[in-house]
Enzyme design. Structure first.
Site, PDB file in Angstrom:
ATOM      1  N   ASP A  61      -0.233   0.071   0.719  1.00  0.00           N
ATOM      2  CA  ASP A  61      -0.264  -1.054   1.643  1.00  0.00           C
ATOM      3  C   ASP A  61      -1.401  -0.886   2.664  1.00  0.00           C
ATOM      4  O   ASP A  61      -1.621   0.209   3.177  1.00  0.00           O
ATOM      5  CB  ASP A  61       1.088  -1.085   2.382  1.00  0.00           C
ATOM      6  N   GLU A  74      -4.217  -1.979  -1.814  1.00  0.00           N
ATOM      7  CA  GLU A  74      -4.155  -3.323  -1.245  1.00  0.00           C
ATOM      8  C   GLU A  74      -5.179  -3.341  -0.117  1.00  0.00           C
ATOM      9  O   GLU A  74      -4.921  -2.853   0.988  1.00  0.00           O
ATOM     10  CB  GLU A  74      -2.767  -3.645  -0.691  1.00  0.00           C
TER      11      GLU A  74
HETATM   12  C1  NOJ Z   1       0.695  -6.091   3.340  1.00  0.00           C
HETATM   13  C2  NOJ Z   1       2.010  -6.448   2.740  1.00  0.00           C
HETATM   14  O1  NOJ Z   1       1.825  -6.931   1.444  1.00  0.00           O
HETATM   15  C3  NOJ Z   1       2.642  -7.453   3.675  1.00  0.00           C
HETATM   16  O2  NOJ Z   1       3.757  -8.073   3.123  1.00  0.00           O
HETATM   17  C4  NOJ Z   1       2.955  -6.761   4.973  1.00  0.00           C
HETATM   18  O3  NOJ Z   1       3.469  -7.683   5.899  1.00  0.00           O
HETATM   19  C5  NOJ Z   1       1.716  -6.110   5.556  1.00  0.00           C
HETATM   20  N1  NOJ Z   1       0.927  -5.420   4.576  1.00  0.00           N
HETATM   21  C6  NOJ Z   1       2.096  -5.121   6.617  1.00  0.00           C
HETATM   22  O4  NOJ Z   1       2.666  -3.980   6.033  1.00  0.00           O
END
Ligand code: NOJ
Length: 564
Positions: A223, A284
Site C-alpha cells: 500500500d 501500489e
Molecule cells: C491505498 C488503498 O488502496 C486505499 O484504500 C487506502 O485508503 C489508502 N491507500 C490508505 O491506506
C-alpha cells in the site's frame, strides 16, 4: 525456507528466472468486507472467502490479492492496521486464515496479502506509546511528530493536505494536558505516518514480512509504496485541484516518489528471495508516468507495479495503443512485466467509469448529483470490450471482485450510509469510494443476494444486484461472467500473457483513432472504440465481448480471432 501451506505450489512451480508465475498471472482482488459474509454480521470474512474458492477456481484465476484483513479499528476499511500479525475479529482468526490459504493452494491459487507500511492505525501499540511519551523520545521517533509553527506551535508544521481532504497534521495534547506536537497523517487522522528513516521501523516490517511469508503467503501488495519517505525538511506543497487523490499526477511532490523508498524495497527483495516459490511484491504507487512507475520494479526491487496509467486511459483506441506501447517499453526496459488493471476498491468501477461524460478525479467517486452520469448499457459494453483487450495483453492482469459480473458503480448510496472517510473529511463534497465497495451478489433471490445469511450488508445493495447475481450469470452463455471465464481460459490456452504484441493495420481502412488491432501469438485482437461498425478481419471467432454484425465489428466491441 518452506512452509507447509506453500508446499503444493512450490513443488509444481520451481523457479525459472523469466518464467515466474507473477509475470503472466491473472490476479483477482478480494475486498474481504464485501466478498462473502459467513457469520451474518453484514461484513464479509475469511470463511466466506474459503467457501467461494471453488467459484474462483472455476473462473480460472491464478492468484488472489486479499485487501487488509489484519486487526484494525476499520476507520479506513482496514487500511488502518493496529496489529500487523493478527486477523481482525470481524474477519475471523489466524486459523481461518491458514485454512483459507491451504484451501487456495490446494486449488492452485496463490494468495498475496495487503501490507500497509506507510502508516498504522492510531490504535497501534506504538502510536499509543508515542502519545504517552515525551517529545524527542524513542517512541515518538517511530512516527512523524514535529513541533508546530507560530509563536506557540499553534500552526501545523507545513501546509500539506491529507489525501482524504483537510490538513495532513493533527495536534496532540501532551500527557501533562498542555497543547503539544503535531503528527503527520497523509490519510485520515486515525492513520499516523511512520518515520521510515528510523531503523526500528524497518526492522519491525522485516519481522512482519517474515510472519506472513512463514505462514506461506505468495507475496504482498504494498500500500502507498510511493509514500514512505518524505523530502528532507518537509517543504510546503500545494497540489493541483484537478489531481487524483492518491497524488500521482504531478512530479516532485515532497511526499510521493522520493528516491529513498527504493532502499526499502531492495531490502525486501532480498528478504523475499530467501524464500522459495517466487514470492512477489506488487507496488501500489501512483506516479505520473509508466517510466517513473517502472523504477519500482527494477530487477532488485519489487516484481510488479499496478499500471494506473492503463486504468486511467479512456475508451479511445489511439490512447489505448499509446499507453500499451509506453507501458511495455517502460517495464521491459527494467526486465519486468507490465501489469494491467481496470478497477479496484479506490476507483469508480470501469463498467461506469468508461461511460462518464465529465471529469472525475480518482477518489472523488460519483453520486446522484455528479455531472456526466454514465449510461449503464454503454458502460457495460465498453467494460466488456476493454477487458477483452486487457486479457490479451502481455504481462499480468488484475481483476477486482464483481467486475466479472459487470457490476456498475453504485451511485445512489444515501449520505447516512456512506462510510468512506473521504465523504466525511470533505463534508460530502467528494462522494468517495463506497460506490465500488458494495457487497457483491451471489444469488438473485438469497438474503443480501447471497452475500450474508442474515440479509445484513454493511453498505446497502441496489435492486439491480438481483439480475447481476452470479447464479443467474452462470448458466447464461452471453453473461459477463461467461465472457470472463472464456477470456481467462482462452488466455491460458493461447499462452497470451507470455507472448509479444505486434500492432497490425486496422481492418478495411477503419479510422485508427477508433479501432485498434494487434497480433499476439496465434490470435488477432481487434477493438472498436467508436460507434460505427467496421469490417471484421478473417479468422475464427474465439471470443467476442458482444454481438457481432454480419462480417462486422460493431462499436464498443472487441474480438479475438484465431488464424487456424
Ligand atoms: C491505498 C488503498 O488502496 C486505499 O484504500 C487506502 O485508503 C489508502 N491507500 C490508505 O491506506
Amino acid at each position: 525456507m518452506t512452509s507447509p501451506q506453500s508446499a503444493v505450489l512450490t513443488e509444481t512451480a520451481a523457479s525459472r528466472p523469466g518464467a515466474e508465475w507473477w509475470r503472466t498471472a491473472v490476479i483477482y482482488q478480494i475486498y474481504p468486507r464485501s466478498f462473502a459474509d459467513s457469520s451474518g454480521d453484514g461484513i464479509g470474512d475469511l470463511r466466506g472467502v474459503t467457501a467461494h474458492l471453488a467459484d474462483l477456481e472455476d473462473l480460472g484465476i491464478d492468484a488472489i490479492w486479499l485487501s487488509p484483513f489484519q486487526r484494525s479499528p476499520q476507520k479506513d476499511a482496514g487500511y488502518d492496521v493496529s496489529d500487523y500479525c493478527d486477523v481482525d475479529p470481524i474477519f475471523g482468526t489466524l486459523d481461518d486464515f491458514d485454512a483459507m490459504l491451504a484451501e487456495a493452494h490446494a486449488r492452485d491459487i496463490r494468495i498475496i496479502v495487503d501490507l500497509v507500511p506507510n502508516h498504522s492505525s492510531d490504535q497501534h501499540e506504538w502510536f499509543q506509546q508515542a502519545l504517552a511519551a515525551a517529545p524527542g523520545s524513542r517512541e515518538r521517533a517511530r512516527y512523524m511528530f514535529r513541533d508546530g509553527r507560530g509563536e506557540n506551535g499553534e500552526l501545523p508544521p507545513n501546509n500539506w493536505d491529507s489525501v482524504f481532504g483537510g490538513p495532513a497534521w493533527t495536534r496532540i495534547t501532551e500527557a501533562d494536558g498542555s497543547p503539544g506536537q503535531w503528527y503527520l497523517h497523509l490519510f485520515d487522522t486515525s492513520q499516523p505516518d511512520f518515520d521510515w528513516t528510523n531503523e526500528e521501523v524497518r526492522e519491525e516490517f522485516r519481522r512482519i514480512l517474515r510472519f506472513w511469508l512463514d505462514r506461506g503467503v505468495d507475496g504482498f501488495r504494498v500500500d502507498v509504496a510511493h509514500g514512505l519517505i518524505k523530502a528532507d525538511g518537509l517543504p510546503d506543497y500545494t497540489p493541483s485541484p484537478e489531481g487524483g487523490s492518491m497524488g500521482g499526477d504531478e512530479a516532485n511532490v515532497p511526499y510521493w516518489g522520493q528516491d529513498g523508498v527504493h532502499e526499502v524495497y531492495r531490502d525486501w527483495h532480498l528478504l523475499l528471495a530467501e524464500y522459495d516459490g517466487d514470492r512477489a511484491l506488487c507496488a501500489e504507487a501512483w506516479l505520473p508516468t509508466p517510466e517513473r512507475t517502472a523504477e519500482w520494479v527494477r530487477p532488485d526491487e519489487m516484481h510488479q507495479a499496478f499500471n494506473f496509467a492503463y486504468l486511467e486511459t479512456g475508451w479511445d483506441a489511439a490512447a489505448l495503443r499509446a499507453v500499451v506501447d509506453r507501458s511495455i517499453a517502460a517495464y521491459s526496459a527494467v526486465g519486468a512485466p507490465s501489469t494491467w488493471v481496470l478497477s479496484n476498491h479506490d476507483v469508480v468501477r470501469h463498467a461506469s467509469r468508461l461511460a462518464l461524460t465529465a471529469e472525475n478525479p480518482q477518489g472523488h467517486g460519483i453520486g446522484p448529483d455528479s455531472p456526466g452520469q454514465p449510461i449503464p448499457e454503454v458502460g457495460l459494453a465498453r467494460a466488456r470490450a476493454v477487458t477483452t483487450v486487457m486479457l490479451a495483453l502481455p504481462g499480468s492482469a488484475y481483476l477486482y471482485q464483481g467486475e466479472e459480473l459487470g457490476l456498475p458503480e453504485v451511485i445512489d448510496i444515501p449520505g447516512d450510509a456512506r462510510q468512506d472517510p473521504t465523504w466525511f473529511r470533505t463534508n460530502g463534497e467528494r462522494y468517495g469510494r463506497d460506490g465500488c465497495r458494495v457487497p457483491i451478489p451471489w444469488t438473485s433471490d438469497g438474503a443480501a443476494y447471497g452475500f450474508s445469511p442474515s440479509g445484513e450488508s454493511w453498505l446497502p445493495q441496489p435492486a439491480e444486484w438481483a439480475t447481476l447475481a452470479r447464479d443467474v450469470q452462470t448458466t447464461d452463455a452471453d453473461s459477463t461472467l461467461s465472457l470472463y471465464r472464456t477470456l481467462i481460459a482462452q488466455r491460458a490456452a493461447y499462452g497470451l500473457g507470455a507472448n509479444d504484441l505486434e500492432w497490425i493495420d486496422v481492418p478495411g481502412g477503419a479510422d485508427e483513432a477508433e479501432v485498434l488491432a494487434f497480433r499476439t501469438g496465434d490470435l488477432t485482437v481487434v477493438a472498436n472504440t467508436g460507434s460505427t461498425a467496421v469490417p471484421l478481419p478473417a479468422g475464427r471467432v474465439v471470443v467476442a465481448s458482444g454481438p457481432l454484425g454480419d462480417g462486422t465489428l460493431p462499436g464498443d466491441t472487441a474480438v479475438w480471432l484465431a488464424q487456424d
